[in-house]
Design an enzyme around this catalytic site. Structure first.
Site, PDB file in Angstrom:
ATOM      1  N   LYS A 156      13.122  30.355  -3.413  1.00 56.34           N
ATOM      2  CA  LYS A 156      13.936  31.299  -4.194  1.00 56.34           C
ATOM      3  C   LYS A 156      14.992  32.015  -3.348  1.00 56.34           C
ATOM      4  CE  LYS A 156      10.008  33.074  -5.647  1.00 56.34           C
ATOM      5  NZ  LYS A 156       9.096  31.980  -5.343  1.00 56.34           N
ATOM      6  N   ILE A 157      14.568  32.520  -2.179  1.00 60.22           N
ATOM      7  CA  ILE A 157      15.505  33.286  -1.334  1.00 60.22           C
ATOM      8  C   ILE A 157      16.580  32.361  -0.780  1.00 60.22           C
ATOM      9  CG2 ILE A 157      15.693  34.554   0.856  1.00 60.22           C
ATOM     10  CD1 ILE A 157      12.823  35.684   0.183  1.00 60.22           C
ATOM     11  N   ARG A 237       8.718  35.272   8.427  1.00 60.32           N
ATOM     12  CA  ARG A 237       7.566  35.948   9.013  1.00 60.32           C
ATOM     13  C   ARG A 237       7.646  35.779  10.533  1.00 60.32           C
ATOM     14  NH1 ARG A 237       7.095  38.308   5.030  1.00 60.32           N
ATOM     15  NH2 ARG A 237       5.345  38.443   3.577  1.00 60.32           N
ATOM     16  N   ASP A 261      14.346  40.068  11.454  1.00 62.44           N
ATOM     17  CA  ASP A 261      13.865  41.151  10.598  1.00 62.44           C
ATOM     18  C   ASP A 261      12.345  41.218  10.662  1.00 62.44           C
ATOM     19  OD1 ASP A 261      14.233  43.266   8.678  1.00 62.44           O
ATOM     20  OD2 ASP A 261      13.418  41.893   7.166  1.00 62.44           O
ATOM     21  N   HIS A 298      11.567  44.735   9.321  1.00 60.83           N
ATOM     22  CA  HIS A 298      11.079  44.083   8.093  1.00 60.83           C
ATOM     23  C   HIS A 298      11.650  44.806   6.860  1.00 60.83           C
ATOM     24  CE1 HIS A 298       7.604  41.322   6.641  1.00 60.83           C
ATOM     25  NE2 HIS A 298       8.540  41.407   5.705  1.00 60.83           N
ATOM     26  N   GLN A 299      12.964  44.903   6.813  1.00 58.64           N
ATOM     27  CA  GLN A 299      13.600  45.697   5.762  1.00 58.64           C
ATOM     28  C   GLN A 299      14.435  44.869   4.798  1.00 58.64           C
ATOM     29  OE1 GLN A 299      16.419  48.086   8.452  1.00 58.64           O
ATOM     30  NE2 GLN A 299      17.783  47.580   6.774  1.00 58.64           N
ATOM     31  N   ALA A 300      14.397  43.529   4.964  1.00 57.16           N
ATOM     32  CA  ALA A 300      15.281  42.705   4.135  1.00 57.16           C
ATOM     33  C   ALA A 300      15.034  42.919   2.639  1.00 57.16           C
ATOM     34  CB  ALA A 300      15.118  41.232   4.495  1.00 57.16           C
TER      35      ALA A 300
HETATM   36  N1  LIG Z   1      11.851  40.021   5.311  1.00 56.64           N
HETATM   37  C1  LIG Z   1      11.463  40.335   4.091  1.00 56.64           C
HETATM   38  O1  LIG Z   1      11.592  41.492   3.664  1.00 56.64           O
HETATM   39  C2  LIG Z   1      10.876  39.270   3.189  1.00 56.64           C
HETATM   40  C3  LIG Z   1      10.805  39.524   1.823  1.00 56.64           C
HETATM   41  C4  LIG Z   1      10.320  38.515   0.973  1.00 56.64           C
HETATM   42  C5  LIG Z   1       9.889  37.316   1.490  1.00 56.64           C
HETATM   43  N2  LIG Z   1       9.941  37.122   2.845  1.00 56.64           N
HETATM   44  C6  LIG Z   1       9.494  35.827   3.401  1.00 56.64           C
HETATM   45  O2  LIG Z   1      10.362  34.824   2.917  1.00 56.64           O
HETATM   46  C7  LIG Z   1       9.591  33.658   2.613  1.00 56.64           C
HETATM   47  C8  LIG Z   1      10.304  32.833   1.553  1.00 56.64           C
HETATM   48  O3  LIG Z   1      10.322  33.551   0.325  1.00 56.64           O
HETATM   49  P1  LIG Z   1      10.688  32.834  -1.063  1.00 56.64           P
HETATM   50  O4  LIG Z   1      10.538  33.869  -2.111  1.00 56.64           O
HETATM   51  O5  LIG Z   1      11.955  32.096  -0.934  1.00 56.64           O
HETATM   52  O6  LIG Z   1       9.484  31.813  -1.156  1.00 56.64           O
HETATM   53  P2  LIG Z   1       9.375  30.460  -2.014  1.00 56.64           P
HETATM   54  O7  LIG Z   1       7.924  30.228  -2.179  1.00 56.64           O
HETATM   55  O8  LIG Z   1      10.248  30.549  -3.223  1.00 56.64           O
HETATM   56  O9  LIG Z   1       9.997  29.360  -1.042  1.00 56.64           O
HETATM   57  C9  LIG Z   1       9.361  28.889   0.120  1.00 56.64           C
HETATM   58  C10 LIG Z   1       9.845  27.464   0.351  1.00 56.64           C
HETATM   59  O10 LIG Z   1       9.294  27.015   1.593  1.00 56.64           O
HETATM   60  C11 LIG Z   1       8.876  25.668   1.414  1.00 56.64           C
HETATM   61  N3  LIG Z   1       7.874  25.306   2.419  1.00 56.64           N
HETATM   62  C12 LIG Z   1       6.531  25.485   2.397  1.00 56.64           C
HETATM   63  N4  LIG Z   1       5.976  24.991   3.524  1.00 56.64           N
HETATM   64  C13 LIG Z   1       7.007  24.487   4.262  1.00 56.64           C
HETATM   65  C14 LIG Z   1       7.069  23.833   5.502  1.00 56.64           C
HETATM   66  N5  LIG Z   1       5.961  23.582   6.219  1.00 56.64           N
HETATM   67  N6  LIG Z   1       8.279  23.442   5.946  1.00 56.64           N
HETATM   68  C15 LIG Z   1       9.412  23.666   5.223  1.00 56.64           C
HETATM   69  N7  LIG Z   1       9.404  24.279   4.026  1.00 56.64           N
HETATM   70  C16 LIG Z   1       8.211  24.688   3.552  1.00 56.64           C
HETATM   71  C17 LIG Z   1       8.347  25.606  -0.007  1.00 56.64           C
HETATM   72  O11 LIG Z   1       8.300  24.270  -0.481  1.00 56.64           O
HETATM   73  C18 LIG Z   1       9.371  26.481  -0.731  1.00 56.64           C
HETATM   74  O12 LIG Z   1      10.464  25.717  -1.194  1.00 56.64           O
HETATM   75  C19 LIG Z   1       8.234  34.230   2.158  1.00 56.64           C
HETATM   76  O13 LIG Z   1       7.170  33.310   2.381  1.00 56.64           O
HETATM   77  C20 LIG Z   1       8.072  35.461   3.016  1.00 56.64           C
HETATM   78  O14 LIG Z   1       7.343  35.112   4.171  1.00 56.64           O
HETATM   79  C21 LIG Z   1      10.423  38.057   3.684  1.00 56.64           C
END
Ligand SMILES: NC(=O)c1ccc[n+]([C@@H]2O[C@H](COP(=O)([O-])OP(=O)(O)OC[C@H]3O[C@@H](n4cnc5c(N)ncnc54)[C@H](O)[C@@H]3O)[C@@H](O)[C@H]2O)c1
Length: 334
Positions: A156-157, A237, A261, A298-300
């Site tokens: 999604k992101i 992460r 972040d 961790h503020q994104a």
């Molecule tokens: N910094 C922040 O404030 C913050 C906020 C929200 C999320 N996040 C992090 O961002 C990450 C992504 O969020 P999202 O909402 O886009 O998640 P999401 O579940 O929509 O997307 C994650 C993607 O990673 C892929 N994936 C899984 N295992 C993989 C691998 N081994 N190699 C390559 N791709 C792989 C999945 O198929 C999926 O398309 C979260 O897991 C979280 O750790 C950080």
């Protein structure tokens, strides 16, 4: 009887957004500032549900005590769930729910902010002008247009990020365990192998979850395959990157910029004001010493919209559980 939720790792801004949204739900909320861990899990006594964030620990030991205290629901007010032992939760009959999406825009837009801040050296330029120094020495950046970004994890992101970066006229390489070829076609994304992505990207941005497979994905070996002077961005992460390998890469100039972040040992520091203390973590202190590194706490995710959505989805998840409804945001062990 009132349904009681014990919140851990809370800050004043959490209380503001949850109290506002909770007016609709009427749960009894008890806020605890400390991160959930084995030393304070006894505070879950009397709670029906527990609500945690990214740096709280719900390992087997903690979950067992929670279950003994009668807690049946663990509600994560975040998307990632790497801090929860899902098998132990299941074994202790604790249901786990999360907030899978609250604002992919918040994180995607922040990722671009890190890229531009590093590239155009905006923090450095700001300190300079505040000090009456208006020289441009050392501030030269590069056009984003025409450069190649490698995106690892296209969920999604990343999909929002890709659309923003396409707006800059950047080329997109991507790697995902489950590629979305329709999206790729629509947005001119080229799915490739990790090796090709490392080899050809000017900027690499991490958007996959932290799992056993992705832990230390960025290590000495993967860094050695990257372009000289690459920019590495991590809003995923901390443990996606082996920090000492990153530091070596920065020292030998293989890595030209790092925007972080998240940090693998962030729970000791992030979200806390430690400004009157000496940093004991030498790795973090070293990272903070590089002029071409930006570390943020961790503020994104931290926008008004995201905070409102987090509170709403978390309390809706809990309400659905109390009403025995289908839990669309449940997380189960694989
Ligand atoms: N910094 C922040 O404030 C913050 C906020 C929200 C999320 N996040 C992090 O961002 C990450 C992504 O969020 P999202 O909402 O886009 O998640 P999401 O579940 O929509 O997307 C994650 C993607 O990673 C892929 N994936 C899984 N295992 C993989 C691998 N081994 N190699 C390559 N791709 C792989 C999945 O198929 C999926 O398309 C979260 O897991 C979280 O750790 C950080």
């Amino acid at each position: 009887m009132t349904y009681t939720i014990a919140f851990f790792g809370t800050k004043p801004y959490d209380e503001v957004s949850f109290d506002k949204v909770n007016k609709k739900f009427g749960f009894e909320i008890k806020y605890f500032k400390g991160h959930l861990n084995k030393n304070n899990v006894m505070l879950t006594q009397g709670a029906d549900a527990v609500c945690i964030f990214v740096n709280d620990i719900a390992d087997a030991e903690v979950l067992k005590v929670m279950a003994d205290n009668g807690v049946r629901l663990l509600a994560l007010r975040c998307a990632g769930y790497n801090n929860v032992d899902l098998s132990a939760a299941q074994a202790n009959r604790i249901t786990v729910v999360r907030v899978p999406a609250y604002s992919p825009y918040a994180v995607a837009e922040y990722t671009v902010a890190l890229m531009l801040s590093l590239n155009r050296k905006i923090p450095r330029a700001t300190w300079r002008t505040r000090d009456g120094n208006f020289s441009l020495h050392g501030l030269m950046g590069f056009d984003m247009h025409g450069k190649t970004v490698g995106i690892i994890g296209t969920g999604k992101i990343a999909k929002i990020l890709i659309q923003i970066l396409r707006g800059f006229g950047m080329n997109i390489l991507a790697y995902d365990l489950y590629p979305d070829y329709n999206f790729a076609r629509e947005h001119q994304v080229v799915y490739t192998t990790l090796d090709e992505l490392y080899h050809n990207s000017d900027i690499i941005s991490l958007h996959c979850p932290l799992t056993d497979t992705t832990k230390y994905l960025i290590n000495d070996y993967s860094i050695s395959k990257m372009k000289d002077g690459v920019m590495l961005i991590n809003t995923g992460r901390g443990q996606l990157i082996h920090t000492n390998a990153l530091i070596e890469g920065l020292k030998n100039k293989k890595i030209g910029y790092a925007g972080l972040d998240v940090y693998e040992e962030e729970s000791e520091y992030f979200y806390e004001d430690k400004s009157d203390k000496i940093i004991d973590d030498d790795t973090l202190a070293r990272l903070l010493s590089f002029p071409n590194v930006i570390v943020t706490s961790h503020q994104a995710f931290f926008t008004h919209e995201a905070m409102r959505n987090i509170a709403t989805t978390t309390l809706e998840n809990i309400k659905s559980y109390t009403e025995g409804k289908n839990l669309i945001n449940e997380v189960k062990p694989k």
